[in-house]
Design a protein around this motif. Structure first.
Motif, PDB file in Angstrom:
ATOM      1  N   THR A  99       0.800  -1.511   0.008  1.00  0.00           N
ATOM      2  CA  THR A  99       0.047   0.065  -0.148  1.00  0.00           C
ATOM      3  C   THR A  99       1.328   1.407  -0.489  1.00  0.00           C
ATOM      4  O   THR A  99       0.238   2.598  -0.449  1.00  0.00           O
ATOM      5  CB  THR A  99      -0.862   0.030   1.861  1.00  0.00           C
ATOM      6  N   ILE A 100       1.994   1.466   0.842  1.00  0.00           N
ATOM      7  CA  ILE A 100       2.841   2.552   0.663  1.00  0.00           C
ATOM      8  C   ILE A 100       3.877   2.333  -0.539  1.00  0.00           C
ATOM      9  O   ILE A 100       4.018   3.614  -0.696  1.00  0.00           O
ATOM     10  CB  ILE A 100       4.021   2.705   1.877  1.00  0.00           C
ATOM     11  N   LEU A 101       3.994   1.589  -0.932  1.00  0.00           N
ATOM     12  CA  LEU A 101       4.720   1.688  -2.740  1.00  0.00           C
ATOM     13  C   LEU A 101       3.433   1.630  -3.382  1.00  0.00           C
ATOM     14  O   LEU A 101       3.998   3.030  -4.264  1.00  0.00           O
ATOM     15  CB  LEU A 101       5.279   0.070  -2.838  1.00  0.00           C
ATOM     16  N   VAL A 102       2.140   1.605  -3.488  1.00  0.00           N
ATOM     17  CA  VAL A 102       1.371   1.787  -4.484  1.00  0.00           C
ATOM     18  C   VAL A 102       1.171   3.496  -3.955  1.00  0.00           C
ATOM     19  O   VAL A 102       0.784   4.215  -4.917  1.00  0.00           O
ATOM     20  CB  VAL A 102      -0.017   1.359  -4.001  1.00  0.00           C
ATOM     21  N   PHE A 103       1.115   4.380  -2.988  1.00  0.00           N
ATOM     22  CA  PHE A 103       0.901   5.847  -2.908  1.00  0.00           C
ATOM     23  C   PHE A 103       2.199   6.113  -3.339  1.00  0.00           C
ATOM     24  O   PHE A 103       2.044   7.523  -3.211  1.00  0.00           O
ATOM     25  CB  PHE A 103       0.700   6.301  -1.172  1.00  0.00           C
ATOM     26  N   PHE A 104       3.563   5.860  -2.924  1.00  0.00           N
ATOM     27  CA  PHE A 104       4.422   6.218  -3.280  1.00  0.00           C
ATOM     28  C   PHE A 104       4.671   6.611  -4.739  1.00  0.00           C
ATOM     29  O   PHE A 104       4.645   7.788  -5.527  1.00  0.00           O
ATOM     30  CB  PHE A 104       5.669   6.175  -3.055  1.00  0.00           C
ATOM     31  N   MET A 105       3.238   5.368  -5.755  1.00  0.00           N
ATOM     32  CA  MET A 105       3.526   6.146  -7.188  1.00  0.00           C
ATOM     33  C   MET A 105       3.322   7.036  -7.460  1.00  0.00           C
ATOM     34  O   MET A 105       3.530   7.764  -9.153  1.00  0.00           O
ATOM     35  CB  MET A 105       2.666   5.163  -7.661  1.00  0.00           C
ATOM     36  N   HIS A 106       2.636   7.706  -6.722  1.00  0.00           N
ATOM     37  CA  HIS A 106       2.054   9.493  -7.513  1.00  0.00           C
ATOM     38  C   HIS A 106       2.599  10.334  -7.025  1.00  0.00           C
ATOM     39  O   HIS A 106       3.134  11.231  -7.734  1.00  0.00           O
ATOM     40  CB  HIS A 106       0.833   9.966  -5.758  1.00  0.00           C
ATOM     41  N   ALA A 107       4.205   9.777  -6.192  1.00  0.00           N
ATOM     42  CA  ALA A 107       5.484  11.103  -6.391  1.00  0.00           C
ATOM     43  C   ALA A 107       5.675  10.820  -8.132  1.00  0.00           C
ATOM     44  O   ALA A 107       6.286  11.666  -8.591  1.00  0.00           O
ATOM     45  CB  ALA A 107       5.670  10.322  -5.207  1.00  0.00           C
ATOM     46  N   GLY A 108       5.952   9.889  -8.585  1.00  0.00           N
ATOM     47  CA  GLY A 108       6.214   9.020  -9.817  1.00  0.00           C
ATOM     48  C   GLY A 108       5.093   9.388 -10.491  1.00  0.00           C
ATOM     49  O   GLY A 108       5.783  10.616 -11.387  1.00  0.00           O
TER      50      GLY A 108
END
Length: 473
Positions: free
Chosen positions: A54-63
């Motif tokens: 979940t945290i990894l997918v959330f960090f995708m928004h920075a990408g």
């Protein structure tokens, strides 16, 4: 006559309390010392893995924010950042109130969920929060395609519609026990559910908006270059990193066999997309195009998302290789022939490669795929699911925007677009070139006013010498 002393009542009471406390410590120790079961350990591991994903997918928004801002002009950077930040915030809350129930509530005729709103009657909050970041990912795909010309408030209204109803209905069809899943449709992590839905929404919105000023003039296609490709490249790497959680977390369990395989196919497909897009642009345009190669990585990732748990490592490489070529041709088709202005290539990446990835399951599924002797039935189901999602998203997004545009325009004015959405909608700029490059007094600057004008127009299209089409992202 002797007198024997009697115990004081308060002291006796203290002794009794002390004994009770001492006994409670032993009782408590026995309770906390209970040996964990295999089931409880496995449940803890599964929950931990899903939360990491979940945290990894959330960090995708920075990408997404880095890709979209880097591949567009400097004067719109703040506006793009605000769209991405607000998408996550609004999307998560709307999905909590409405979207999750629509997606995973009790099935109503195979079409829509009917309960579970605000997690009513649900205790699987870990599953909910994982799905909520997926919902925001679907919505933010639209942000890049409409960059530099859509009003922020109009985009936010569309985000509400996407996360409350449009995306959750598709999710219910496929992941919530709806009619498409009953047919045997396979989409492990969302090539169609997330990416194709977002891409079709982006396409319909772009058709309502039209192209950016100066993009198409006198029958020619002008390149409007991004202002910071290194930032865009950083965004691609962040997305690639987050995609390991996007696909791997969709296992919903810390499966020691499945998760490593999913992460491996994700890695190989992205690698295949990079290699094929680089080589294909070298063959087609006589040089490796950096922006298309970066998007090739994303095309490979979108392509493998549907079948990441169902194909072999070799199959993943082939899917990625084909996705890279389709990405290049898709951008060319949309930009040069159909005159659909998508500044970051989101429609090609998430739409064309999403379709390919979904259909590829029907070919490369190691159990039921056509190339493995499983016949064409799975391929037919995959194609039907793709068509159904395209139809639903087109009709709902189109109908929604038709109503909205009857009330107020969704595109900024010509003056606001020329000045940049950063200043027009936020009253500020992401970069202050005059303060950092030039002296405050422009008239006394040794660089001269001509350089000032050129610096302030970085990334704007030239109306005097239209650039030759170069397959811009």
């Amino acid at each position: 006559m002797s007198h024997q002393s009697k115990p004081i009542g308060g002291v006796t009471l203290i002794k009794k309390i002390s004994i009770l406390l001492l006994l409670s410590f032993f009782i408590g120790s026995q309770a906390f010392a209970a040996a964990p079961t295999a089931e409880s350990v496995q449940a803890s591991l599964d929950s931990t893995w899903v939360m990491i994903a979940t945290i990894l997918v959330f960090f995708m928004h920075a990408g997404f924010a880095m890709v979209e801002s880097g591949f567009t002009r400097a004067k719109n950077t703040l506006n793009i950042l605000m769209k991405n930040v607000l998408t996550v915030a609004i999307g998560a809350i709307i999905y909590f109130f409405i979207g999750f129930g629509v997606m995973f509530g009790t099935d109503g005729g195979g079409f829509i969920g009917t309960d579970g709103f605000m997690l009513s009657g649900r205790e699987d909050i870990g599953f909910f929060v994982f799905q909520s970041v997926f919902a925001a990912t679907c919505a933010t795909i639209i942000s890049g395609a409409v960059a530099e010309r859509m009003k922020l408030k109009s985009y936010m209204i569309l985000t509400v519609a996407m996360t409350a109803l449009i995306y959750p209905v598709v999710g219910h069809w496929v992941w919530g026990g709806g009619w498409i899943s009953e047919l045997g449709f396979v989409d492990f992590a969302g090539s169609t559910v997330v990416h194709l839905t977002g891409a079709v929404g982006a396409l319909i919105t772009v058709l309502f908006l039209g192209a950016r000023l100066g993009k198409y003039q006198n029958g020619k296609v002008n390149v409007i270059p991004g202002h910071n490709i290194p930032i865009g490249a950083l965004g691609v790497f962040i997305l690639w990193f987050g995609w390991f959680g996007f696909n791997g977390g969709s296992s919903l369990a810390a499966d020691p066999t499945l998760v490593p395989m999913v992460i491996s196919t994700t890695l190989f497909a992205a690698s295949g997309g990079i290699i094929s897009s680089a080589l294909y642009t070298l063959f087609r345009f006589k040089r490796i195009d950096p922006s298309l190669t970066l998007n090739g990585a994303l095309g490979g990732l979108v392509g493998i998302t549907a079948g990441t748990a169902n194909v072999s490592l070799t199959g993943a490489i082939i899917i990625g290789l084909i996705a890279g070529v389709l990405l290049v041709e898709g951008v060319t088709l949309l930009d040069s022939i159909l005159k659909i202005d998508d500044p970051v290539g989101a429609i090609a990446v998430h739409g064309i490669c999403g379709i390919w990835g979904t259909l590829a399951v029907g070919l490369f599924d190691s159990q039921n795929g056509l190339l493995y002797g499983g016949g064409a039935s799975l391929l037919g189901v995959q194609a039907l699911g793709v068509l159904a999602v395209i139809a639903w998203t087109s009709i709902t997004v189109g109908g929604f925007l038709f109503i909205v545009t009857r009330v107020s325009p969704i595109r900024v004015s010509q003056e606001e677009e020329l000045s940049g959405l950063d200043f027009a909608e936020h009253g500020s700029n992401a970069y202050e070139l005059k303060d950092t490059v030039l002296e405050p007094d422009v008239s006394s600057s040794p660089f001269g006013s001509d350089l000032v004008e050129r610096l302030n127009s970085i990334g704007t299209p030239s109306t005097e010498e239209p650039l030759k089409q170069r397959n811009s992202i």
